[in-house]
Design an enzyme around this catalytic site. Sequence first.
Site, PDB file in Angstrom:
ATOM      1  CB  CYS A   1      -1.024   0.009   1.130  1.00 26.79           C
ATOM      2  SG  CYS A   1      -0.755  -1.170   2.409  1.00 26.79           S
TER       3      CYS A   1
ATOM      4  CB  CYS B   1      25.051 -24.193   8.288  1.00 29.13           C
ATOM      5  SG  CYS B   1      24.845 -23.735   6.560  1.00 29.13           S
TER       6      CYS B   1
END
Lengths: 718, 333
Positions: free
Chosen positions: A175, A468
Amino acid sequence: MAASISGVFSESLQNAILQCKVLIVGAGGIGCEILKNLVMTGFNDIEIIDLDTIDVSNLNRQFLFHKQHVGKSKAAVAKETALTFNPDVKIVHYHDSITSSDYGLSFFKKFTLVMNALDNRAARNHVNRMCLAADVPLIESGTAGYEGQVELIKKGLSQCYECTPKAAQKTFPGCTIRNTPSEPIHCIVWAKHLFNQLFGEDDPDQDVSPDTADPEAAGKQRVLFQKWDFNVFGVFNEILFFLPDTAAEGALQNESNDKGNVDRVSTRGWAENCDYDAEKLFTKLFHDDIKYLLSMDNLWKKRRPPTPLDWSYLPDGVAGCSKDTMESGLKDQQQWSIAKCGSVFKEAVANLSKALKTCQETSPGDHLVWDKDDQNAMDFVAACANIRAHIFGIPQKTRFDIKSMAGNIIPAIATTNAIIAGVVVLHAFRILEHNLKACRSVYLRLKMNHRNQLLVPEKFVNPPNPKCYVCAPTPQAVLAADTTKMTIKELDETVLKARLNMIAPDVMIDGKGIVVISSEEGETEGNNEKTLEQVGIRDGTVLKVDDFHQNYSLTVTVLQREQPSVKDESPDFLIVADDEDLKPKEDITISEKPSTSNGKVEKVEDDDDIDIVETEISPSTSEADVPKKRKTESPTNNTINKKRKVETNNQHDDDVCIIEDDREVEKVALSVLPAIEEKILTPRKYKSLPDDDCSIVYDGNEDQSTASSPKRSKQLAK
Amino acid sequence: MVDQRDDIIELTDAEAELYDRQIRLWGLESQKRLRSANILLAGLNGFIAEVAKNIILAGVKSVTFLDHRDLRIEDTCSQFLAPKTQLGKNRAEASLQKAQNLNPMVVVSADTEKIDDKPDSFFKNFDVVCVSECTITQIQRINAACRKYNVKFFVGDVWGSFGYTFADLGTHEFVEDVVQSKKMQVSEGGEPGGKGKFENIVTTVKRTIKFTPFDNILNAQKLPKESETYYLLRIMLNYREKYGTDPLPSERDNENLKNEVTAIIEKYNLCDSINNLVTGDLYAQISPVCAIVGGVMGQEIIKTVSQKEAPHNNLFLFNPDTMCGKILNLGKK
């Protein structure tokens, strides 16, 4: 060649240089420099790959290319020029994308080591995974302006490229772009979206019309128009058209029509119907739509309302300068009046619509691709962004500045690339000597740090992150998403491909053996529109995700997380390595950047484009989607990290310039040379656009979802 | 004064296009200053070839190569501007074609005279003089000549995988950006609510640095920690001063060099702290190191000519062992 002259190197290094086989990924600024170093050093067996072609703006640093090579394959010309340094070396070149399935595990396994000279994160992620899978040492490097870095990636020994979270792209709520822009960049993003709506690839997430679902425009209208956006047509990229002067009424009328027949036309269709008439387009975009926005009066209670523009009365004055005096500077650095923007708009629309027609004559359904280096495409965006800025009372920018922002140009220079490529090849020597522990990360700075270092080596090789989700022994991740809203297609496209950089994932629900996504065509397309819940993925479901091409397997645990509201800037989903990271932490402020263990500089060689995407489609925006600080780091490591972080900040804060002797520096009381000030503001401002001081690499490619596929050829008529 | 050259004509469209990316980094004013600069590069070895590449790409006005030496086999380790087929030919002339190809807008020329035969007044033809492969005596003489005519003086060398650069810019004036964080009031068109935003304000400040000649750094007494490369520099310069040339790859471990090493170790009580360095690769010039040291030198010339950003004052040393590049400010009175 150094290795063919005895005594230059130790015998063992000399032999290793003569016998090894190496791969350079990328023949851009760093790639050209690496190739020169390798050839002069006496490397005998080199392969180089790059899918790009040569552009004039490359020639100031990619020194293996000259004017007559513009338009040709970078890899091919790099090889050709390098052979003039040493005709005896064997160089194989590929004008191709490294992410193509032609370059699989067996391809990577051929090499003693791989050197990355890339400009985008998607390709870096991919090569990272391939080298981990093939267990081949990878030297990763990047530069941005005066700064750069080099690091070793070796399975089990060092951090991999994906061990530390990378800064997310800057995104804006839909918006803000469509209804309430407040900064020049909002207008530039809007203008790029408009280009795609009119001439480019249809993207439902790039709507440029007033966003009626803006929760801020509460009250009757909001309810009313929300219906519109989510009506049975369910298509976002359609624009409502209202009669001029009666925008608000028109809206109401259309609302009543909603129950009956609504005349809805796509932007493209409408533009084609009016034959891309510049005046009609202008009037709709910069008058009628603005009037319509004004009718959403809740938006303007605390804001300056926009001013619709009339095509026949465009102001021809330029703020802050007289019309008659030609300012010094580049043509592109002149400020345009709105009248000038109007005429540029008219001409660009005419040329672009012609180009679109031409390309559709040869292949129907084809479209233009926005390219900052295409005159008309860039003119169009510069003009539209400035007109919209004027309407909303936002400062206008020059075409030069808009090009930096729209194209996300990371300025690149020859010297930085040369220095970084030099360090890359010295790292290669260490690898050939089996002295990988000596390959500590090295950072190049504009100014020396407090220890007088300009080229700064780390104290040791950064150890891998045990959590990881790429290089851990059994990679795991947590996906927090709304299983009642997210579709299988979104899981595939935005989560697995765009966010997790997979090429062709297969997804199976663990324990049930149900395949929900298959990389084989035609097997699971029926699932595309189903929500996760509908195929049986709920809170706590474990997914086994495989990318055969990357030789990468990931276990994903799904957590139910309600979709954020429209205005909420947090992303639709989060991916973390550890669900602990999803819990709110009091000591973390919103403003904190994703922690990177060593305050690396931004790694980007080239001028490639990072798209600025809106939140709705952005796969990763929030600082919450990445681990803050790994608890696994050793205390010593942490201390170092903190220190480095301070240093990094310093380098952007030129106040803290380290000069040993004050007597030598006369500070001439902030006397500012006007001409210089103007020019300096440009790169700096731009620089603060992407995340300033945290590590990582910008994404090079315009379009995240296709980042891993070969760049589409430039289709704009030059 | 940081020169305000209003008389400079504007960049052509072709220049704007070619230099686009760097103009976005250092600005239009810097680019205009670059394209009016005349540079002398003396000693066309692999290191100077890197410097040449960098400043020709950047778009200076002219580059003059001065070198009386011929292309040797050792040059093929890194001198990428001179093709191998030119072995035995003059290095300046052999480098001309490839250098010119880098950027047709720069005037590149070769001068094959000996630098010792050039009168002091020769150097005043240039804005910047950058020399390599000179003995200490030569460096001192050229540095003094440049000082006399207010010419910016640079010297640098690469020995194997070790290298340095030095600058004497006399009294150098430049501008640099100062960034200050300032809390901004939300503009009227902006988002409502009290969200204060920090914005970086960039101002440009003029500064002046006074440099010191090369002489003054030769007998530095007090050095910062981890400056072992300084001693290596002294050893290599002393060797060249004495023998008029550098040790060849075939002369690894030769006695003459060892004697210079011992002399410096004893003079400074260094014990074994520089053993790693002096047993390393110090022969011919290794291409990646030429790229690093030549990259630093190239950027220093660009900074100096454009009078933008603080130049390094005054010695840059590259340690091949640690890959650390350090700036030492030596010779202060």
